[in-house]
Design a protein around this motif. Structure first.
Motif, PDB file in Angstrom:
ATOM      1  N   CYS A 313      44.844  72.489 -43.946  1.00 20.48           N
ATOM      2  CA  CYS A 313      45.200  71.082 -44.156  1.00 20.48           C
ATOM      3  C   CYS A 313      45.929  70.520 -42.943  1.00 20.48           C
ATOM      4  O   CYS A 313      45.717  69.364 -42.553  1.00 20.48           O
ATOM      5  N   SER A 314      46.788  71.340 -42.336  1.00 17.88           N
ATOM      6  CA  SER A 314      47.531  70.899 -41.161  1.00 17.88           C
ATOM      7  C   SER A 314      46.600  70.617 -39.989  1.00 17.88           C
ATOM      8  O   SER A 314      46.687  69.574 -39.330  1.00 17.88           O
ATOM      9  N   GLY A 322      47.363  68.696 -48.570  1.00 16.39           N
ATOM     10  CA  GLY A 322      48.446  69.617 -48.258  1.00 16.39           C
ATOM     11  C   GLY A 322      49.593  69.475 -49.245  1.00 16.39           C
ATOM     12  O   GLY A 322      50.136  70.472 -49.735  1.00 16.39           O
ATOM     13  N   ARG A 323      49.965  68.210 -49.544  1.00 15.41           N
ATOM     14  CA  ARG A 323      51.014  67.978 -50.540  1.00 15.41           C
ATOM     15  C   ARG A 323      50.613  68.553 -51.898  1.00 15.41           C
ATOM     16  O   ARG A 323      51.421  69.188 -52.593  1.00 15.41           O
ATOM     17  N   LYS A 324      49.351  68.339 -52.248  1.00 12.88           N
ATOM     18  CA  LYS A 324      48.844  68.807 -53.546  1.00 12.88           C
ATOM     19  C   LYS A 324      48.928  70.323 -53.644  1.00 12.88           C
ATOM     20  O   LYS A 324      49.397  70.875 -54.646  1.00 12.88           O
ATOM     21  N   TYR A 325      48.501  71.026 -52.584  1.00  5.97           N
ATOM     22  CA  TYR A 325      48.516  72.496 -52.616  1.00  5.97           C
ATOM     23  C   TYR A 325      49.939  73.040 -52.623  1.00  5.97           C
ATOM     24  O   TYR A 325      50.228  74.031 -53.305  1.00  5.97           O
ATOM     25  N   MET A 345      53.768  72.920 -43.495  1.00  2.00           N
ATOM     26  CA  MET A 345      53.978  71.553 -43.985  1.00  2.00           C
ATOM     27  C   MET A 345      54.615  70.673 -42.909  1.00  2.00           C
ATOM     28  O   MET A 345      54.194  69.525 -42.708  1.00  2.00           O
ATOM     29  N   VAL A 346      55.613  71.189 -42.221  1.00  2.52           N
ATOM     30  CA  VAL A 346      56.260  70.412 -41.151  1.00  2.52           C
ATOM     31  C   VAL A 346      55.267  70.122 -40.045  1.00  2.52           C
ATOM     32  O   VAL A 346      55.208  68.999 -39.504  1.00  2.52           O
ATOM     33  N   ASP A 347      54.460  71.103 -39.694  1.00  2.00           N
ATOM     34  CA  ASP A 347      53.437  70.909 -38.663  1.00  2.00           C
ATOM     35  C   ASP A 347      52.426  69.861 -39.116  1.00  2.00           C
ATOM     36  O   ASP A 347      52.013  69.005 -38.327  1.00  2.00           O
TER      37      ASP A 347
END
Length: 456
Positions: A313-314, A322-325, A345-347
Motif C-alpha cells: 500500500c505504501s 493501508g488505513r483499512k488493513y 504507515m508513516v512511509d
C-alpha cells in the motif's frame, strides 16, 4: 496374554481419563514396578498430557530408567515450557543414573531455544568430559545450538573438529551461516561439501537458496533450481517457498509467480513471501488481490503478512487501503502493531503528503519511534516542503537515537530550515566538533562469480 492386552489399551487411550484408568490397571496388576512398562506409559502419556506424564514420573515407586528421563525431556523440548527440559536434566545430575548419547542432544536443543548460553557451554564441556564429544548426533546439536546463539565461530569450531560428518552436519553449518547473515560463507562451505562428495538434500538446498537470496545471486539460484529438477528431488512446501522467494528477491517476479501457481500445497509463509515479492517489485495491486485471495481460502494473516501488504500500500500510494488493513490487523486479528507496521504507515502517509496523519501516528505510538521512522518522516517533510508539527521533538529524538550518524544531522538541519529556525549552522558545527562526516550514499551487491560457484 496380559502384555498384549496392555499394549492394546495403550493404543486405544486417547484422553487423560483413559490414562487414569490405564494407570489404575497397571498399579492393580503390579506393573508399576516394571521399568519397561513405566517407560512405555510415560512415553505414550506425554503425547496426550505432559502434565499427567510428569505426575506419573514424579510419583513412580521406582527410579525411572534413563529412557523415561530422555522421553520426558524430549517432550518438554517440543512444548511451550522448554526450560523444564533443562531443569529435569539438572535433577538427573543428582541421581546415580548415567546419561546416554540421547540425553545431551535433547537438553542442548532446549538451551538453544531458551538462549541459555552459559548452560549450553557447560553442557559442551560435559559432553567432552563424558566421552560424547565424538558422537555425531551430539556434535550436530551443539553446532545448531551455537548457531542459534549467533556464536558462529564456536559453531564452525565444532564442525571443523568433527571426526565424522553427515549430511545433517553440512546442512546445519550452511544453515548456521545463513542464520548469522553470512551467505557468502555458506556458499563457500557448499563448495567444500561438493569436494567432499556429499550430496545435498532438500534441507541443504533450502539453506543454499536462502544464501542466494541474501547475495542476490540469481545464476547460482537457477543452477540450484536446475539441480532440483534434474536430480528428481522431491518438492515440498518449504523448498518451493525458498525457490519462489529467491526469484522474487532477485527481481524475477514472473518466475516466482509461476512457481507459486504450480504449487500443490502452500503455507502462510508461501503466501506472505509472494505478496511481499509483488509489493517489492512494483505490483501493489496484485499484492492486494493475492492478500484477499489468501484470506478467502482460509489463511489467517500474521504480523509478517500485514507488514507485506502495508508495504504494498505504501509503495503504490493506496492510503485508504493501508488505513483499512492497519485497522483490520488490530481490531479483527488482534495483532499488536510492531515498529515495522508503524514504519510502513508513516512511509505511506509521507509519500502521499499526509504529513499531519503521519505525525499524529508517530505521537500516538506506544513505543518510541526508531530512527528509520523518524528519517522517513523528516525526509517526507523535506520533500513536501512543510512541517505539520509546531515543535522540534522529532528532530531531537532522531539525534538522540543515532548521535553519530552524519546524515541525521543533515536531515535535522533541513528540518530546521523548514521551521525557519536559526540553529542549522549549530547542527553543522556539532558535526565538526564530534568529527562526524556525511558520507555519500552507496549500494553494492556481492556476486559470487566463476563457473565453480554457478554450477552444482
Amino acid at each position: 496374554m496380559i502384555s498384549h492386552q496392555i499394549d492394546a489399551l495403550f493404543q486405544r487411550s486417547k484422553t487423560t481419563l483413559h490414562l487414569l484408568q490405564l494407570h489404575s490397571l497397571i498399579i492393580k496388576i503390579a506393573l508399576d514396578h516394571d521399568e519397561y512398562r513405566l517407560s512405555q506409559f510415560i512415553s505414550f502419556s506425554s503425547s496426550i498430557s505432559l502434565q499427567f506424564s510428569r505426575t506419573i514420573f514424579d510419583n513412580s515407586p521406582i527410579t525411572p530408567p534413563i529412557f523415561a528421563w530422555n522421553t520426558l525431556m524430549r517432550a518438554y523440548s517440543k512444548s511451550s515450557t522448554k526450560i523444564e527440559s533443562v531443569k529435569l536434566f539438572n535433577q538427573l545430575q543428582k541421581m546415580e543414573l548415567k546419561q546416554d548419547k540421547f540425553t545431551l542432544p535433547v537438553v542442548l536443543k532446549s538451551c538453544g531455544h531458551c538462549l541459555m548460553i552459559g548452560t549450553g557451554g557447560s553442557l559442551h564441556s560435559m559432553a567432552f568430559k563424558s566421552g560424547f564429544s565424538s558422537d555425531i548426533h551430539v556434535n550436530n546439536t551443539l553446532l545448531r545450538m551455537y548457531a542459534v546463539f549467533g556464536a558462529i565461530g564456536y559453531a564452525r569450531r565444532v564442525f571443523d573438529e568433527m571426526l565424522e560428518r553427515d549430511i545433517v552436519s553440512w546442512s546445519s553449518m550452511i544453515a548456521a551461516y545463513v542464520h548469522c547473515n553470512l551467505p557468502s560463507d555458506a556458499l563457500l562451505l557448499f563448495q567444500s561439501m561438493k569436494l567432499a562428495n556429499e550430496q545435498p538434500n532438500s534441507i541443504t538446498l533450502v539453506s543454499l537458496l536462502g544464501a542466494c537470496t541474501h547475495v542476490l545471486n540469481i545464476r547460482l539460484g537457477r543452477c540450484i533450481h536446475s539441480h532440483i529438477v534434474t536430480s528428481g528431488i522431491e518438492l515440498h512446501v518449504e523448498l518451493e517457498t525458498a525457490l519462489l522467494g529467491m526469484y522474487a528477491k532477485c527481481g524475477h517476479i514472473e518466475q516466482a509467480f509461476h512457481i507459486f501457481n504450480s504449487m500443490a500445497d502452500r503455507n502462510l509463509q508461501t503466501w506472505t513471501i509472494m505478496i511481499s515479492g509483488l509489493a517489492d517489485n512494483g505490483h501493489g495491486e496484485e499484492a492486494v488481490s493475492l492478500f484477499t485471495c489468501m484470506e478467502e481460502v482460509g489463511f489467517r494473516p500474521d504480523s509478517l503478512s500485514f507488514s507485506a501488504i502495508l508495504c504494498a500500500c505504501s509503495h503504490k500510494g493506496l492510503v485508504d487501503l493501508g488505513r483499512k488493513y492497519f485497522h483490520k490487523m488490530v481490531s479483527i486479528y488482534n495483532i499488536r502493531p510492531t515498529m515495522e507496521h508503524y514504519g510502513c504507515m508513516v512511509d505511506m502517509f509521507g509519500r502521499a503528503g499526509e504529513l499531519e496523519e503521519a505525525y499524529d501516528l508517530i505521537k500516538s505510538m506506544p513505543i518510541e519511534p526508531n530512527s528509520v521512522i523518524l528519517r522517513s518522516f523528516i525526509s517526507a517533510c523535506k520533500h513536501h516542503g512543510r512541517v505539520p508539527c509546531a515543535d522540534e521533538n522529532i528532530r531531537d529524538i532522531l539525534l538522540k537515537i543515532e548521535p553519530e550518524l552524519g546524515s541525521n544531522y543533515v536531515l535535522a538541519s533541513n528540518l530546521s530550515f523548514l521551521f525557519n529556525c536559526n540553529d542549522a549552522n549549530s547542527l553543522r558545527s556539532a558535526m565538526k566538533v564530534k568529527g562526524i562526516k556525511k558520507h555519500p550514499g552507496s549500494s553494492w551487491v556481492q556476486l559470487l562469480g566463476g563457473s565453480s560457484e554457478d554450477s552444482i
